[in-house]
Motif scaffolding. Structure first.
Motif, PDB file in Angstrom:
ATOM      1  N   TYR A   1       6.057  12.175   9.373  1.00 54.60           N
ATOM      2  CA  TYR A   1       5.672  11.398  10.257  1.00 54.60           C
ATOM      3  C   TYR A   1       6.635  10.106  10.063  1.00 54.60           C
ATOM      4  CZ  TYR A   1       1.152  13.330  11.353  1.00 54.60           C
ATOM      5  OH  TYR A   1      -0.178  14.176  11.776  1.00 54.60           O
ATOM      6  N   GLN A   2       7.144   9.755  11.353  1.00 52.39           N
ATOM      7  CA  GLN A   2       8.379   8.863  11.491  1.00 52.39           C
ATOM      8  C   GLN A   2       7.606   7.385  11.235  1.00 52.39           C
ATOM      9  OE1 GLN A   2      11.319  10.184  11.695  1.00 52.39           O
ATOM     10  NE2 GLN A   2      10.201  11.805  11.272  1.00 52.39           N
ATOM     11  N   ARG A   3       6.370   7.372  11.687  1.00 53.43           N
ATOM     12  CA  ARG A   3       5.454   5.978  11.440  1.00 53.43           C
ATOM     13  C   ARG A   3       4.379   5.960  10.560  1.00 53.43           C
ATOM     14  NH1 ARG A   3       3.701   1.773  16.367  1.00 53.43           N
ATOM     15  NH2 ARG A   3       3.441   0.066  14.920  1.00 53.43           N
ATOM     16  N   ILE A   4       4.373   5.209   9.426  1.00 49.97           N
ATOM     17  CA  ILE A   4       3.295   5.228   8.577  1.00 49.97           C
ATOM     18  C   ILE A   4       2.873   3.614   8.477  1.00 49.97           C
ATOM     19  CG2 ILE A   4       2.487   5.487   6.392  1.00 49.97           C
ATOM     20  CD1 ILE A   4       4.665   7.849   6.225  1.00 49.97           C
ATOM     21  N   THR A   5       1.646   3.279   8.970  1.00 50.16           N
ATOM     22  CA  THR A   5       1.243   2.046   8.850  1.00 50.16           C
ATOM     23  C   THR A   5      -0.008   1.661   8.040  1.00 50.16           C
ATOM     24  OG1 THR A   5       2.217   1.871  11.243  1.00 50.16           O
ATOM     25  CG2 THR A   5       0.800  -0.050  10.544  1.00 50.16           C
ATOM     26  N   PRO A   6      -0.087   0.971   6.933  1.00 51.16           N
ATOM     27  CA  PRO A   6      -1.141   0.809   6.201  1.00 51.16           C
ATOM     28  C   PRO A   6      -1.992  -0.640   6.562  1.00 51.16           C
ATOM     29  CG  PRO A   6       0.755   0.031   4.951  1.00 51.16           C
ATOM     30  CD  PRO A   6       1.307   0.633   6.309  1.00 51.16           C
ATOM     31  N   HIS A   7      -3.233  -0.467   6.547  1.00 52.22           N
ATOM     32  CA  HIS A   7      -4.049  -1.559   6.716  1.00 52.22           C
ATOM     33  C   HIS A   7      -4.967  -1.958   5.810  1.00 52.22           C
ATOM     34  CE1 HIS A   7      -2.550  -1.569  10.997  1.00 52.22           C
ATOM     35  NE2 HIS A   7      -2.429  -0.122  10.817  1.00 52.22           N
ATOM     36  N   PRO A   8      -5.399  -2.988   5.406  1.00 55.02           N
ATOM     37  CA  PRO A   8      -6.299  -3.375   4.604  1.00 55.02           C
ATOM     38  C   PRO A   8      -7.802  -3.127   5.306  1.00 55.02           C
ATOM     39  CG  PRO A   8      -5.817  -5.346   5.261  1.00 55.02           C
ATOM     40  CD  PRO A   8      -4.960  -4.445   5.900  1.00 55.02           C
ATOM     41  N   TRP A   9      -8.732  -2.907   4.671  1.00 55.24           N
ATOM     42  CA  TRP A   9     -10.175  -2.608   5.259  1.00 55.24           C
ATOM     43  C   TRP A   9     -10.365  -3.927   5.886  1.00 55.24           C
ATOM     44  CZ3 TRP A   9     -13.940   0.473   1.955  1.00 55.24           C
ATOM     45  CH2 TRP A   9     -13.655   1.732   1.819  1.00 55.24           C
ATOM     46  N   GLY A  10     -11.283  -4.109   6.892  1.00 59.32           N
ATOM     47  CA  GLY A  10     -11.350  -5.171   7.711  1.00 59.32           C
ATOM     48  C   GLY A  10     -10.327  -5.605   8.816  1.00 59.32           C
ATOM     49  N   ALA A  11      -9.445  -4.815   8.832  1.00 60.87           N
ATOM     50  CA  ALA A  11      -8.333  -5.198   9.828  1.00 60.87           C
ATOM     51  C   ALA A  11      -8.678  -4.411  11.258  1.00 60.87           C
ATOM     52  CB  ALA A  11      -7.014  -4.749   9.491  1.00 60.87           C
ATOM     53  N   THR A  12      -8.284  -5.267  12.335  1.00 62.52           N
ATOM     54  CA  THR A  12      -8.305  -4.453  13.654  1.00 62.52           C
ATOM     55  C   THR A  12      -7.287  -3.420  13.585  1.00 62.52           C
ATOM     56  OG1 THR A  12      -9.610  -6.292  14.522  1.00 62.52           O
ATOM     57  CG2 THR A  12      -8.668  -4.778  16.303  1.00 62.52           C
TER      58      THR A  12
END
Length: 75
Positions: free
Chosen positions: A43-54
């Motif tokens: 995967y060329q794009r890996i985007t982490p997000h915290p819970w609660g994010a949109t």
């Protein structure tokens, strides 16, 4: 997929199969990671997000996730 540790090893297989978007929900770390743009088995794009994010899921999914409710499932 929500099973910890098992899903981390599944990601490369999904990229090799050119699954366009892979969503990993990590209950232990309370994060959500979006994997997209598979190329050459990775995967060329890996985007982490915290819970609660949109979270905007890219094409071809093209939806917006409100992850606030994930907090209800934390241990």
């Amino acid at each position: 997929m929500t099973a910890p540790k098992v899903t981390l090893s599944a990601g490369p297989g999904y990229a090799e199969a050119e699954i366009p978007v892979y969503l990993l929900i990590d209950r232990d770390n309370r994060t959500l990671t979006v994997f997209s743009k598979p190329k050459d088995g990775r995967y060329q794009r890996i985007t982490p997000h915290p819970w609660g994010a949109t979270v905007e899921l890219p094409a071809p999914v093209n939806i917006t996730l409100d992850t606030e409710k994930l907090k209800d499932y934390a241990d």
